[in-house]
Design a protein around this motif. Structure first.
Motif, short mmCIF file in Angstrom:
data_model
loop_
_atom_site.label_atom_id
_atom_site.label_comp_id
_atom_site.label_asym_id
_atom_site.label_seq_id
_atom_site.Cartn_x
_atom_site.Cartn_y
_atom_site.Cartn_z
N ARG A 27 4.97 4.56 -0.33
CA ARG A 27 5.07 5.85 0.36
C ARG A 27 3.98 6.81 -0.11
N GLU A 53 0.74 5.82 1.52
CA GLU A 53 0.72 6.25 2.92
C GLU A 53 0.41 7.75 3.02
N ARG A 58 4.64 8.17 10.16
CA ARG A 58 5.28 7.18 9.28
C ARG A 58 5.95 7.86 8.08
N TYR A 81 -2.04 -8.08 11.12
CA TYR A 81 -0.86 -7.21 11.15
C TYR A 81 -0.08 -7.41 12.44
N ARG A 124 3.75 -8.86 12.86
CA ARG A 124 4.81 -8.03 13.45
C ARG A 124 5.52 -8.74 14.60
N ASP A 143 8.29 -6.98 6.48
CA ASP A 143 7.91 -5.59 6.70
C ASP A 143 6.87 -5.13 5.68
N ARG A 144 7.06 -5.55 4.44
CA ARG A 144 6.11 -5.14 3.39
C ARG A 144 4.75 -5.77 3.61
N SER A 163 3.43 -6.76 6.49
CA SER A 163 2.78 -6.11 7.64
C SER A 163 2.28 -4.71 7.26
N THR A 164 3.05 -4.01 6.41
CA THR A 164 2.60 -2.68 5.98
C THR A 164 1.33 -2.78 5.15
N TYR A 165 1.28 -3.75 4.23
CA TYR A 165 0.06 -3.94 3.42
C TYR A 165 -1.14 -4.27 4.31
#
Length: 398
Positions: A2, A5, A46, A188, A192, A212-213, A215-217
């Protein structure tokens, strides 16, 4: 994650604001600005600001739609337009131009229709409990990630193709880095869509929330590489600006000394050293003007440097073991300093202007190099020794 981001959102808004100053109101291409604006909005949504927007509007998961429209559709289309322009790629036929506008608009329209028709008023994770909403989410995600993947693949192809043909190393590296970021964006998108399909049939492609982690990275990597890649060409320009600034400041002592004896050659009154050092504007124009005024002042002072003075300067530097180009520059510095002192003493001109001009550089860089060497020689002990000797000589009789 977070906190990272949040840092990315701040970095994107800073980049957006900085580029707004450059492009808005100046008639420049704004595609890259729209790219960063869309990415900045996406990253902001986000964060808790996205949840605050949902609560303020009363529309469940509105931030979910807006971050996809801004960070996926708008930014992808704008970045692709920017890459086509910077790489010199032709726009193509009118039909192709229209398709480049229609495709993102149609994507945004389909996503918005699916969102408001079937994905409301569910929370995102609750959608999986309703078969119709679940299929609408699949269609929504397929349309969104399909457009994003096609755009990123096209952008990656442009980057890889033109990074090797770019004018300048900074631009080539910049395009290559953006291409790597777009490739991470493709990864990514694939993760997803695979995760969504897996969630509909089971527990996901990876245990827990690892998908999820991951794809976030991948998303953060893509954003970081795109930001860095778009900044690299600017770093090249900044390096050029820095070289010009150093040259401008290095020539200031010589320019100030000569133009004090020949103030008529100045376009403007000289500013203080602090103002000259801190002013970042028009570095090329100021440097160009400074070299011209140094040469103009040297022409004026040449009227106080007769042939015998120039000859004595030549013998003086050769007696110190200088030869060739170094001797020519040192001799010019010697008679320039002696002529300056003579003019400031009020002595009448003693030379005609039939002396050949001193050879300078073939372009601005060459001229800067010559004048930098002249400045070093002008402020050397060798030149001051010669000028002191000339000061002790009796004035020539008319």
């Amino acid at each position: 994650m977070r906190s990272f981001e949040l840092v990315m959102a701040i970095l994107l808004w800073i980049t957006t604001a900085w580029r707004a100053v450059k492009v808005w109101g100046k008639g420049h291409d704004r595609a890259l600005w729209w790219t960063f604006f869309g990415l900045a909005v996406m990253m902001t949504l986000r964060l808790p600001a996205g949840r605050a927007l949902d609560q303020l509007t009363g529309i469940v998961d509105l931030s979910y739609l807006l971050k996809h429209l801004s960070g996926g559709v708008l930014s992808a289309a704008a970045l692709l337009a920017f890459l086509r322009k910077v790489s010199g790629q032709q726009d193509g036929s009118p039909a192709v131009k229209r398709l480049r506008v229609i495709l993102p608009l149609a994507t945004a329209a389909i996503m918005s229709t699916l969102f408001f028709a079937k994905l409301q008023p569910y929370e995102t994770r609750a959608i999986f409990q309703d078969p119709a909403a679940r299929m609408a989410l699949l269609a929504y995600t397929t349309v969104f990630l399909g457009f994003l993947t096609l755009s990123l693949l096209a952008g990656t192809r442009v980057c890889l193709r033109w990074s090797r043909k770019a004018d300048g190393r900074a631009l080539g590296w910049g395009l290559g880095t953006i291409g790597a970021g777009m490739a991470a964006g493709v990864a990514y998108a694939l993760v997803r869509i695979a995760a969504l399909i897996a969630h509909m049939t089971g527990d996901g492609i990876l245990p827990g929330d690892l998908d999820d982690r991951v794809s976030t990275y991948l998303l953060m990597t893509a954003l970081l590489l795109i930001v860095v890649g778009s900044t690299l060409p600017v770093l090249g320009k900044l390096r050029t600006w820095g070289k010009r600034r150093r040259a401008l400041l290095a020539l200031r002592p010589l320019w100030l000394d000569l133009t004090r004896a020949a103030p008529a050659v100045r376009l403007d009154s000289p500013r203080g050293p602090t103002a000259d050092r801190l002013d970042p504007r028009d570095m090329l124009g100021r440097l160009y003007r400074r070299t011209i005024e140094i040469r103009d002042a040297a022409l004026v002072l040449g009227d106080h440097a007769p042939a015998d003075l120039r000859e004595r300067a030549r013998r003086h530097v050769e007696a110190r073991g200088l030869t060739g180009a170094r001797a020519a520059v040192a001799a010019e510095a010697c008679w320039l300093l002696a002529a300056r002192r003579a003019k400031l003493r009020g002595e009448a001109p003693q030379a005609s202007r039939d002396h050949p001009p001193v050879e300078g550089g073939r372009d601005l860089l060459g001229e800067i190099s010559v004048l930098t060497r002249l400045s070093d020689a002008y402020h050397s002990d060798l030149a001051h020794e010669f000028a002191d000797t000339c000061d002790r000589l009796p004035e020539p009789q008319p």
